[in-house]
Design an enzyme around this catalytic site. Structure first.
Site: not given
Ligand SMILES: NC(=O)c1ccc[n+]([C@@H]2O[C@H](COP(=O)([O-])OP(=O)(O)OC[C@H]3O[C@@H](n4cnc5c(N)ncnc54)[C@H](OP(=O)(O)O)[C@@H]3O)[C@@H](O)[C@H]2O)c1
Length: 262
Positions: A154, A158
């Site tokens: 990744h 991540k």
């Molecule tokens: N299932 C799938 O197919 C898949 C695919 C890709 C990613 N994922 C997962 O999805 C998640 C997010 O990935 P990403 O790449 O988008 O990460 P990211 O860019 O870090 O986005 C996560 C967002 O959630 C926000 N957040 C944190 N605490 C929160 C709260 N209490 N209420 C609302 N929002 C909040 C963060 O804000 P702050 O930056 O201010 O903390 C950030 O903006 C991870 O767990 C990743 O492993 C899953």
């Protein structure tokens, strides 16, 4: 379908925003971000680079979910129980792709599913679901002489390891090898491999969206089953498909396999 986003300003949240906006049958009605997010109060369409949508990112969960029929969550594990409690109370179906959920997160999924439809998947791609099915089938055919190991790759940003998808694939292996336990890498004098091991190795760097290879290693031959995600949009597409699936569906726990009818 009236859609809210949770983790709206993150990488996945913005990818879902762009796709949802382009879909004629989806109306984005809410966007929830963290309380320290600099995007708070800004229009989610502008943050996503698609122009004004008239929906401001808010840290107020209740307000963000108001009027929504489905919420798509890609946030952080610690935020998921709170989201599920509010979604259950406000009768908003949930699609969550957030990984690394602990016991309380998993219990919260069960609890919310008594009130609303909840689909949680550590990987929203159809390809990974099929890979998991293939791994299970291959191990059954290959028999106990074959060892199974997983390598996931990744991008450098991540924050959790192993990936949720690696755990999903490890669960598929455990369907055939009930006594197997997951190891996270190997170091030192670990001795010869036992039959009850599934080692998972995490590689981090660059901008890799997500690669997973399951090695099935036998005497004189090996299979390498690989899935490569080449675009984050893949997961956003899957999440929107899942949102259509849970929309107006009766309360309960659902998985990608239910969506595919497998
Ligand atoms: N299932 C799938 O197919 C898949 C695919 C890709 C990613 N994922 C997962 O999805 C998640 C997010 O990935 P990403 O790449 O988008 O990460 P990211 O860019 O870090 O986005 C996560 C967002 O959630 C926000 N957040 C944190 N605490 C929160 C709260 N209490 N209420 C609302 N929002 C909040 C963060 O804000 P702050 O930056 O201010 O903390 C950030 O903006 C991870 O767990 C990743 O492993 C899953």
């Amino acid at each position: 379908m009236k859609l809210a986003l949770h983790g709206a300003t993150g990488r996945m949240g913005l990818a879902v925003t762009r796709l949802a906006h382009a879909a004629p049958d989806i109306d984005i009605v809410g966007a929830v971000c963290s309380s320290v997010d600099p995007g708070q109060g800004h229009d989610i369409g502008e943050l996503a680079g698609i122009g004004t949508l008239g929906v401001e990112a808010t840290a107020d969960l209740g307000a963000g979910l108001l009027g929504a029929q489905v919420v798509i969550d890609f946030s952080t594990a610690s935020a998921v129980p709170g989201l599920l409690a509010v979604a259950a109370r406000q009768k908003v179906a949930v699609v969550s792709g957030t990984t690394n959920l602990d016991v309380s997160g998993k219990q919260a999924l069960e609890k919310a599913s008594e009130s609303v439809a909840v689909l949680w998947a550590p990987n929203m791609s159809v390809g990974v679901q099929v890979l998991a099915e293939l791994v299970e089938q291959a191990l059954r055919r290959l028999g106990p002489q074959f060892d199974a190991e997983i390598v996931e790759v990744h991008h450098r940003n991540k924050v959790d390891a192993p990936s949720g998808t690696a755990r999903r694939l490890s669960d598929a292996i455990k369907l055939v090898r009930a006594d197997a336990r997951e190891l996270h890498g190997r170091a030192g004098e670990v001795g010869a491999r036992s039959n009850a091991e599934i080692a998972v190795f995490g590689v981090r760097g660059g901008d890799v969206v997500g690669d997973h290879t399951v090695y099935l290693l036998g005497p004189g031959e090996r299979l390498e089953l690989t899935h490569r995600a080449t675009s984050r949009e893949l997961f956003a597409h899957g999440a929107l498909r899942a949102a259509h699936f849970v929309h107006n569906r009766k309360p309960g726990r659902y998985a990608i396999a239910d969506m595919l009818g497998t």
